[in-house]
Design a protein around this motif. Structure first.
Motif, mmCIF file in Angstrom:
data_model
loop_
_atom_site.group_PDB
_atom_site.id
_atom_site.type_symbol
_atom_site.label_atom_id
_atom_site.label_comp_id
_atom_site.label_asym_id
_atom_site.label_seq_id
_atom_site.Cartn_x
_atom_site.Cartn_y
_atom_site.Cartn_z
ATOM 1 N N MET A 1 0.820 -1.187 0.000
ATOM 2 C CA MET A 1 0.000 0.000 0.000
ATOM 3 C C MET A 1 0.866 1.254 0.000
ATOM 4 O O MET A 1 1.011 1.885 -1.024
ATOM 5 N N TYR A 2 1.481 1.629 1.139
ATOM 6 C CA TYR A 2 2.382 2.779 1.206
ATOM 7 C C TYR A 2 3.804 2.276 1.400
ATOM 8 O O TYR A 2 4.054 1.376 2.186
ATOM 9 N N GLU A 3 4.731 2.884 0.681
ATOM 10 C CA GLU A 3 6.139 2.534 0.851
ATOM 11 C C GLU A 3 6.883 3.541 1.713
ATOM 12 O O GLU A 3 7.838 3.200 2.388
ATOM 13 N N LYS A 4 6.428 4.813 1.670
ATOM 14 C CA LYS A 4 7.078 5.858 2.457
ATOM 15 C C LYS A 4 6.023 6.829 2.969
ATOM 16 O O LYS A 4 5.241 7.372 2.209
ATOM 17 N N LYS A 24 -0.027 3.574 13.460
ATOM 18 C CA LYS A 24 -1.135 2.654 13.165
ATOM 19 C C LYS A 24 -1.263 2.431 11.662
ATOM 20 O O LYS A 24 -1.468 1.299 11.215
ATOM 21 N N LEU A 25 -1.133 3.506 10.885
ATOM 22 C CA LEU A 25 -1.194 3.362 9.427
ATOM 23 C C LEU A 25 -0.014 2.542 8.905
ATOM 24 O O LEU A 25 -0.156 1.761 7.965
ATOM 25 N N ALA A 26 1.143 2.719 9.530
ATOM 26 C CA ALA A 26 2.340 2.012 9.083
ATOM 27 C C ALA A 26 2.244 0.507 9.333
ATOM 28 O O ALA A 26 2.853 -0.284 8.609
ATOM 29 N N LYS A 27 1.467 0.100 10.318
ATOM 30 C CA LYS A 27 1.320 -1.333 10.606
ATOM 31 C C LYS A 27 0.637 -2.076 9.466
ATOM 32 O O LYS A 27 0.788 -3.277 9.336
ATOM 33 N N ILE A 28 -0.083 -1.345 8.626
ATOM 34 C CA ILE A 28 -0.804 -1.977 7.523
ATOM 35 C C ILE A 28 0.151 -2.522 6.465
ATOM 36 O O ILE A 28 -0.014 -3.628 5.979
ATOM 37 N N SER A 29 1.162 -1.723 6.095
ATOM 38 C CA SER A 29 2.031 -2.161 4.987
ATOM 39 C C SER A 29 3.523 -2.054 5.279
ATOM 40 O O SER A 29 4.337 -2.256 4.393
ATOM 41 N N ASN A 30 3.882 -1.711 6.514
ATOM 42 C CA ASN A 30 5.273 -1.617 6.952
ATOM 43 C C ASN A 30 6.142 -0.730 6.045
ATOM 44 O O ASN A 30 7.194 -1.140 5.584
ATOM 45 N N PRO A 31 5.714 0.512 5.811
ATOM 46 C CA PRO A 31 6.525 1.421 4.991
ATOM 47 C C PRO A 31 7.667 2.010 5.812
ATOM 48 O O PRO A 31 7.720 1.854 7.033
ATOM 49 N N SER A 32 8.577 2.696 5.153
ATOM 50 C CA SER A 32 9.565 3.459 5.894
ATOM 51 C C SER A 32 8.919 4.790 6.287
ATOM 52 O O SER A 32 7.986 5.258 5.641
ATOM 53 N N ALA A 90 9.729 4.361 16.924
ATOM 54 C CA ALA A 90 9.298 3.716 15.681
ATOM 55 C C ALA A 90 10.254 2.585 15.293
ATOM 56 O O ALA A 90 9.820 1.525 14.836
ATOM 57 N N LYS A 91 11.546 2.817 15.491
ATOM 58 C CA LYS A 91 12.534 1.779 15.175
ATOM 59 C C LYS A 91 12.363 0.570 16.082
ATOM 60 O O LYS A 91 12.488 -0.572 15.639
ATOM 61 N N GLU A 92 12.061 0.816 17.362
ATOM 62 C CA GLU A 92 11.819 -0.285 18.299
ATOM 63 C C GLU A 92 10.635 -1.139 17.857
ATOM 64 O O GLU A 92 10.601 -2.343 18.104
ATOM 65 N N LEU A 93 9.670 -0.489 17.191
ATOM 66 C CA LEU A 93 8.500 -1.208 16.692
ATOM 67 C C LEU A 93 8.768 -1.877 15.346
ATOM 68 O O LEU A 93 7.878 -2.502 14.768
ATOM 69 N N GLY A 94 9.987 -1.722 14.827
ATOM 70 C CA GLY A 94 10.382 -2.414 13.607
ATOM 71 C C GLY A 94 10.269 -1.611 12.324
ATOM 72 O O GLY A 94 10.434 -2.167 11.240
ATOM 73 N N PHE A 95 10.007 -0.316 12.429
ATOM 74 C CA PHE A 95 9.885 0.511 11.228
ATOM 75 C C PHE A 95 11.213 1.159 10.855
ATOM 76 O O PHE A 95 11.914 1.686 11.724
ATOM 77 N N ASN A 96 11.543 1.109 9.575
ATOM 78 C CA ASN A 96 12.705 1.825 9.061
ATOM 79 C C ASN A 96 12.362 3.310 9.154
ATOM 80 O O ASN A 96 11.438 3.768 8.488
ATOM 81 N N ALA A 119 7.547 10.456 -0.926
ATOM 82 C CA ALA A 119 6.537 9.951 0.009
ATOM 83 C C ALA A 119 5.258 9.580 -0.736
ATOM 84 O O ALA A 119 4.867 10.247 -1.689
ATOM 85 N N ASP A 120 4.622 8.519 -0.287
ATOM 86 C CA ASP A 120 3.315 8.097 -0.807
ATOM 87 C C ASP A 120 2.181 8.756 -0.031
ATOM 88 O O ASP A 120 1.050 8.840 -0.511
ATOM 89 N N LEU A 121 2.483 9.154 1.207
ATOM 90 C CA LEU A 121 1.467 9.690 2.101
ATOM 91 C C LEU A 121 2.119 10.673 3.054
ATOM 92 O O LEU A 121 3.234 10.441 3.530
ATOM 93 N N ILE A 122 1.409 11.763 3.328
ATOM 94 C CA ILE A 122 1.802 12.719 4.359
ATOM 95 C C ILE A 122 0.765 12.607 5.465
ATOM 96 O O ILE A 122 -0.436 12.644 5.207
ATOM 97 N N VAL A 123 1.229 12.458 6.695
ATOM 98 C CA VAL A 123 0.338 12.460 7.853
ATOM 99 C C VAL A 123 0.676 13.706 8.664
ATOM 100 O O VAL A 123 1.832 13.929 9.011
ATOM 101 N N MET A 124 -0.343 14.512 8.907
ATOM 102 C CA MET A 124 -0.118 15.760 9.637
ATOM 103 C C MET A 124 -1.378 16.153 10.395
ATOM 104 O O MET A 124 -2.449 15.613 10.149
ATOM 105 N N GLY A 125 -1.242 17.098 11.297
ATOM 106 C CA GLY A 125 -2.369 17.548 12.091
ATOM 107 C C GLY A 125 -2.992 18.822 11.563
ATOM 108 O O GLY A 125 -2.421 19.524 10.733
ATOM 109 N N ARG A 126 -4.168 19.073 12.082
ATOM 110 C CA ARG A 126 -4.894 20.314 11.806
ATOM 111 C C ARG A 126 -5.441 20.779 13.132
ATOM 112 O O ARG A 126 -6.133 20.036 13.820
#
Length: 157
Positions: A1-4, A24-32, A90-96, A119-126
């Motif tokens: 799904m997402y790579e970065k 949580k989103l990263a757990k779906i496809s393990n992106p960096s 994040a690294k402790e959870l296994g994410f690059n 990046a395939d996706l930007i996650v940010m707040g509003r």
């Protein structure tokens, strides 16, 4: 799904929520992950908002200029430590995971970095400011939504 996934965070509670949702989103496809904090005088957490001499010309007073630069250096170090701490988690959870801190206009810098790191996706707040204040001040999330080359996931305050 997402790579970065580019995760734009700050030092607020919203920054923590954005980071948690990005994980949580990263757990779906393990992106960096690329964590970024933008240093900007317009940011709510900026030292300029706590500067006791707002309205004075600090450029003409060497002592005030020195104190202001010391506040900025302290702020930069605190923000960099926050980024490093989140990257370590994040690294402790296994994410690059990588992180960077950039000075500039938040919307522009987020879009430029997303393009640069592909990046395939930007996650940010509003923050949910009023429509009136967004018209006057602008909105970082609105800027990114309309100018990013990739999808944007907005976390509402």
């Amino acid at each position: 799904m997402y790579e970065k996934i580019l995760v734009a965070i700050d030092t607020s509670a919203m920054g923590d929520r954005v980071f948690d949702i990005a994980l949580k989103l990263a757990k779906i496809s393990n992106p960096s992950l690329m964590l970024v904090h933008i240093l900007s005088e317009e940011a709510e957490e900026s030292p300029i908002n706590y500067w006791p001499m707002i309205g004075t010309d600090i450029g003409t007073n060497p002592e005030m200029m020195k104190e202001y630069h010391q506040l900025w250096e302290k702020f930069e170090k605190q923000c960099l430590q926050m980024l490093k701490s989140k990257a370590d988690k994040a690294k402790e959870l296994g994410f690059n995971t990588e992180f960077t801190q950039i000075r500039g206009n938040p919307g522009r810098e987020i879009c430029k970095l997303a393009q640069k790191c592909n990046a395939d996706l930007i996650v940010m707040g509003r923050r949910g400011h009023s429509v009136f204040s967004e018209l006057l001040l602008g909105s970082v999330s609105n800027y990114v939504i309309h100018r990013a080359h990739c999808s944007v996931h907005i976390v509402q305050d």
